[in-house]
Enzyme design. Structure first.
Site, PDB file in Angstrom:
ATOM      1  CD  GLU A 110      -2.763   1.500   0.627  1.00 23.75           C
ATOM      2  OE1 GLU A 110      -2.464   1.527  -0.548  1.00 23.75           O
ATOM      3  OE2 GLU A 110      -3.985   1.861   0.861  1.00 23.75           O
ATOM      4  CG  ASP A 111      -0.923   4.820  -1.421  1.00 23.88           C
ATOM      5  OD1 ASP A 111      -1.753   4.130  -0.577  1.00 23.88           O
ATOM      6  OD2 ASP A 111      -1.439   5.701  -2.037  1.00 23.88           O
ATOM      7  CG  ASP A 129      -5.013   9.070   6.868  1.00 29.41           C
ATOM      8  OD1 ASP A 129      -4.156   9.481   7.759  1.00 29.41           O
ATOM      9  OD2 ASP A 129      -5.655   9.943   6.360  1.00 29.41           O
ATOM     10  CG  PHE A 183      -2.809  15.460   1.115  1.00 25.49           C
ATOM     11  CD1 PHE A 183      -3.979  14.502   1.438  1.00 25.49           C
ATOM     12  CD2 PHE A 183      -2.850  15.368  -0.179  1.00 25.49           C
ATOM     13  CE1 PHE A 183      -4.532  13.542   0.648  1.00 25.49           C
ATOM     14  CE2 PHE A 183      -3.185  14.624  -1.091  1.00 25.49           C
ATOM     15  CZ  PHE A 183      -4.148  13.603  -0.788  1.00 25.49           C
ATOM     16  NE  ARG A 239      -3.268   8.162  -9.325  1.00 26.57           N
ATOM     17  CZ  ARG A 239      -3.824   7.813  -8.002  1.00 26.57           C
ATOM     18  NH1 ARG A 239      -3.122   7.335  -7.059  1.00 26.57           N
ATOM     19  NH2 ARG A 239      -5.166   8.043  -7.733  1.00 26.57           N
TER      20      ARG A 239
HETATM   21  P1  IMP Z   1      -7.145   5.126   5.178  1.00 30.82           P
HETATM   22  O1  IMP Z   1      -8.147   4.289   4.777  1.00 30.82           O
HETATM   23  O2  IMP Z   1      -7.796   6.273   6.007  1.00 30.82           O
HETATM   24  O3  IMP Z   1      -6.076   4.491   5.588  1.00 30.82           O
HETATM   25  O4  IMP Z   1      -6.733   5.634   3.779  1.00 30.82           O
HETATM   26  C1  IMP Z   1      -5.754   5.465   3.223  1.00 30.82           C
HETATM   27  C2  IMP Z   1      -5.844   5.860   1.531  1.00 30.82           C
HETATM   28  O5  IMP Z   1      -6.175   7.261   1.567  1.00 30.82           O
HETATM   29  C3  IMP Z   1      -4.407   5.700   0.951  1.00 30.82           C
HETATM   30  O6  IMP Z   1      -4.183   4.682   0.244  1.00 30.82           O
HETATM   31  C4  IMP Z   1      -4.513   6.872  -0.029  1.00 30.82           C
HETATM   32  O7  IMP Z   1      -4.960   6.476  -1.125  1.00 30.82           O
HETATM   33  C5  IMP Z   1      -5.287   7.951   0.798  1.00 30.82           C
HETATM   34  N1  IMP Z   1      -4.539   8.893   1.502  1.00 30.82           N
HETATM   35  C6  IMP Z   1      -4.260   9.262   2.717  1.00 30.82           C
HETATM   36  N2  IMP Z   1      -3.404  10.080   3.118  1.00 30.82           N
HETATM   37  C7  IMP Z   1      -2.966  10.630   1.840  1.00 30.82           C
HETATM   38  C8  IMP Z   1      -1.938  11.820   1.517  1.00 30.82           C
HETATM   39  O8  IMP Z   1      -1.468  12.438   2.295  1.00 30.82           O
HETATM   40  N3  IMP Z   1      -1.763  11.807   0.397  1.00 30.82           N
HETATM   41  C9  IMP Z   1      -2.299  10.954  -0.670  1.00 30.82           C
HETATM   42  N4  IMP Z   1      -3.243  10.175  -0.465  1.00 30.82           N
HETATM   43  C10 IMP Z   1      -3.623   9.881   0.959  1.00 30.82           C
HETATM   44 MG    MG Z   2      -4.449   3.847  -1.539  1.00 27.41          MG
END
Ligand code: IMP
Ligand code: MG
Length: 172
Positions: free
Chosen positions: A96-97, A100, A149, A162
């Site tokens: 995963e990238d 959060d 962000f 990207r």
């Molecule tokens: P989570 O479900 O809240 O953990 O969200 C994770 C997803 O939100 C990641 O896979 C990203 O696609 C997106 N995301 C969260 N923070 C960022 C950020 O700082 N930049 C870009 N995408 C983010």
């Molecule tokens: Mg993602």
């Protein structure tokens, strides 16, 4: 309209960390085959570099998550693209990238766990651990991030940036 951005992790730093993660992963699995799952779209560059730094017999798979529901709430998660192979009895590593709140990976891990893999682990390039809303273990965290962000190296803001080789914070 353009965004103001500052570099927070350079392309060189990323490459060094990815090589190290590849070594750590290679060591942990001790020559066993590994199914590596790219979470589209954000992980595509990280995945491409990481799989080339892992020295194991690999099977590469791709998934994409989507959420539906009302506006601000993250809503219900579904697959807009699921795996195309069974993971039963296999070693599975999710790539995963950025993690959060943890809700996306919590959904994916729970869903995959029901399919009875031999092992299931998570590698994330960026770990915003202080923002976690659910309990989640990132087995291989790349870089910790407290706030902000970020874009680049796969990550987007409204589908832009990207393709950048480094990671940048959007500031206003
Ligand atoms: P989570 O479900 O809240 O953990 O969200 C994770 C997803 O939100 C990641 O896979 C990203 O696609 C997106 N995301 C969260 N923070 C960022 C950020 O700082 N930049 C870009 N995408 C983010
Ligand atoms: Mg993602």
């Amino acid at each position: 309209m353009s965004d103001t951005m500052v570099e927070v992790i350079s392309a060189e730093e990323i490459q060094r960390r990815v090589q190290q993660l590849g070594k750590d992963i290679t060591e942990l699995y001790q020559g066993e085959p590994l199914t590596v799952v790219c979470v589209l779209k954000g992980a595509f560059l990280f995945f491409a570099d990481l799989v080339r730094s892992i020295d194991l017999p690999l099977e590469l798979e791709f998934v994409r998550l989507a959420s539906y529901g009302n506006g601000t709430d993250s809503g219900q998660l579904v697959f807009s693209k699921d795996l195309e192979t069974s993971i039963q009895g296999k070693n599975v590593l999710i790539v995963e990238d950025i993690v959060d709140s943890g809700r996306s990976m919590d959904f994916l891990i729970r869903t995959f766990a029901e399919r009875r893999p031999k092992s299931l682990r998570l590698v994330a390039l960026v770990d915003k651990s202080e923002r976690r809303e659910v309990e989640l273990t990132v087995d291989f965290p790349g870089f910790p991030l407290k706030k902000g962000f970020i874009v680049g190296y796969g990550m987007d803001y409204a589908e832009r940036y990207r393709e950048l080789s480094g990671i940048f914070e959007i500031v206003d």
